[in-house]
Write a protein that holds these residues in place. Structure first.
Motif, PDB file in Angstrom:
ATOM      1  N   UNK A 284      59.576 -38.521   4.051  1.00 44.67           N
ATOM      2  CA  UNK A 284      58.879 -37.291   4.423  1.00 44.67           C
ATOM      3  C   UNK A 284      58.430 -37.302   5.880  1.00 44.67           C
ATOM      4  N   UNK A 285      58.045 -38.465   6.369  1.00 45.21           N
ATOM      5  CA  UNK A 285      57.547 -38.537   7.744  1.00 45.21           C
ATOM      6  C   UNK A 285      58.621 -38.086   8.733  1.00 45.21           C
ATOM      7  N   UNK A 286      59.891 -38.395   8.430  1.00 47.96           N
ATOM      8  CA  UNK A 286      60.982 -37.998   9.330  1.00 47.96           C
ATOM      9  C   UNK A 286      61.347 -36.524   9.145  1.00 47.96           C
ATOM     10  N   UNK A 287      61.199 -36.008   7.942  1.00 49.14           N
ATOM     11  CA  UNK A 287      61.422 -34.580   7.730  1.00 49.14           C
ATOM     12  C   UNK A 287      60.393 -33.776   8.520  1.00 49.14           C
ATOM     13  N   UNK A 288      59.153 -34.222   8.492  1.00 53.03           N
ATOM     14  CA  UNK A 288      58.094 -33.523   9.237  1.00 53.03           C
ATOM     15  C   UNK A 288      58.369 -33.589  10.744  1.00 53.03           C
ATOM     16  N   UNK A 289      58.760 -34.775  11.237  1.00 57.01           N
ATOM     17  CA  UNK A 289      59.112 -34.889  12.653  1.00 57.01           C
ATOM     18  C   UNK A 289      60.246 -33.933  13.008  1.00 57.01           C
TER      19      UNK A 289
END
Length: 464
Positions: A284-289
């Motif tokens: 999720x952290x990379x999707x948000x980025x």
């Protein structure tokens, strides 16, 4: 009378950002010299290859007699022989961020990427997408992106992507670097307590990021992490009229919300702006980025189909979930891991990337934040997402007063009480020995360190 600047001398020239600015000034026709405590490749070769004279070590005689301006790195403090010479001679001096602003950022469209987490990856994604869209941005990023091959290029361009570091600027300026970057668009990711050597508490961190909101103009653009309450609070102080609340949850704007998430071992898929995107990074952290990079690139005029293709081809940033190798069926993943949140999110991502595998976390407490007792509870909770954990010794514990340093043995004790296998180890060699005892084929070991982890990869992996 202000003297024209022809000769610029850099104190601490071998830092990534300092070296990039020095090289760019040389390309603009300035005479550039510099010194650093340690001068070694690859930065020394990079600078000398551009005709920049370097001095190793600091002494008053290194300051050229005809220096018009001295750029002072943020690691340089009072007592440094060259800095004292600059002050004694009343020479003009300024910080690296001031130099960047005065010589490279004025009059340009500056896209500043800030936040406790995700700065480097988001800035690298945005730069890669803009390049794919034909904008050819200049950039300065605090890491090496696979697609860019380097951390900085300050060539002549209308658009500049800058990683907005919240660390302090210089010995005479304790405000955050990003306050100098003249943003026309700002990305604000999650805001948490970090850099605990200069920020006493979360309120101080929020105040620092508030400075970015104060220098963002009314006609600027703000894209902020709506999933993070601290980011929402800081963003509320901005006077800019165009704001995008980006994220995955209900606090995000409908048009700025990533939906229909699906994780596969090698990629994450989601929908944003009516378009299906894939990013070859998991979690999720990379999707948000990626969502924030997409919104910024689209605002800059890059068509969504171009953004879509560029993001799918993004190759990531060094030291972020990098598979370093495999031995006896055990895979070893390198990650920067400078904060409990990074560690937690990476472990969760590895569950998607390696479904069904046992995930071990090995931690080298090295950054100023990771070495402190203040993060004991958060780090314990982050490591509880792994099947087991190994915690090395605190780096230079003598820096901290009684009870102020992280207690690795206490973390191992608490994790064992929760049913996890956890070990407090004396160093990298002991961690290697323990891993050989407890791992089995199919396991994944994530190694978290903001340093070299004592050369652990050379000890863990077979030589080719």
């Amino acid at each position: 009378m202000i003297k024209p600047v022809r000769h610029v001398h850099f104190l601490g020239i071998c830092g990534t950002a300092m070296g990039a600015v020095a090289a760019a000034m040389k390309e603009q026709g300035f005479t550039v010299t510099g010194s650093d405590e340690k001068v070694f490749p690859p930065m020394s070769d990079f600078l000398r290859g551009r005709g920049i004279a370097l001095k190793e070590g600091y002494c008053a005689a290194n300051i050229p007699g005809d220096a018009d301006l001295v750029v002072v790195g943020n690691a340089i403090g009072r007592g440094n022989a060259e800095l004292e010479e600059v002050l004694n001679r009343r020479l003009a001096y300024q910080s690296m961020p001031e130099t960047l602003r005065n010589f490279f950022l004025r009059g340009r469209r500056n896209l500043v990427v800030a936040g406790t987490h995700g700065k480097t990856t988001t800035a690298a994604m945005l730069t890669h997408i803009l390049r794919s869209g034909g904008l050819n941005p200049a950039f300065m990023i605090g890491g090496i992106a696979e697609d860019l091959g380097k951390g900085a290029s300050l060539h002549d361009s209308e658009t500049v992507v800058i990683e907005g570091d919240e660390y302090d600027t210089a010995f005479f300026d304790k405000g955050p670097k990003f306050a100098h970057y003249l943003p026309s668009l700002a990305i604000l990711n999650a805001v948490e307590l970090d850099q605990m050597d200069i920020y006493a508490d979360l309120a101080a961190v929020k105040k620092a990021f508030g400075l970015l909101m104060r220098v963002l103009p009314e006609n600027g653009v703000l894209i902020f992490n709506a999933d993070d309450p601290n980011s929402r609070e800081v963003a509320a102080a901005s006077r800019t009229k165009l704001k995008f609340a980006a994220g995955l949850g209900p606090a995000a704007d409908e048009k700025s919300r990533a939906t229909d998430l699906h994780h596969e071992p090698e990629a994450s898929h989601f929908t944003l702006l009516g378009t299906r995107f894939s990013v070859p990074m998991v979690g999720e952290i990379y999707v948000r980025n990626a969502a924030m990079a997409i919104l910024a690139a689209h605002h800059c005029g890059v068509p969504l189909d171009v953004v879509q293709r560029a993001l799918a081809a993004f190759r990531g940033v060094l030291r972020r979930q990098v598979l370093r190798g495999e031995r006896d069926g055990v895979r070893f993943i390198e990650d920067f891991g400078k904060h409990p949140t990074n560690i937690r999110e990476t472990i969760k991502a590895l569950r998607h990337r390696f479904p069904g595998a046992r995930v071990w976390a090995a931690v080298d407490p090295r950054s100023n934040t990771m070495c402190r007792a203040a993060i004991q509870h958060d780090l314990t909770n982050a490591l509880a997402h792994a099947d087991g954990a190994l915690i090395g010794p605190v780096d230079r514990p003598e820096r901290f007063g009684p009870g102020a340093a992280l207690d690795p043995a206490g973390i191992a004790r608490d994790l064992n009480a929760q049913g996890r296998r956890a070990f407090s180890e004396s160093g990298p060699d002991a961690i290697v020995t323990r891993l050989r005892e407890i791992t089995q084929p199919g396991d994944v070991v994530a190694l978290f360190s903001s340093g070299s982890f004592g050369g652990i990869y050379e000890k863990l992996l077979p030589r080719e």
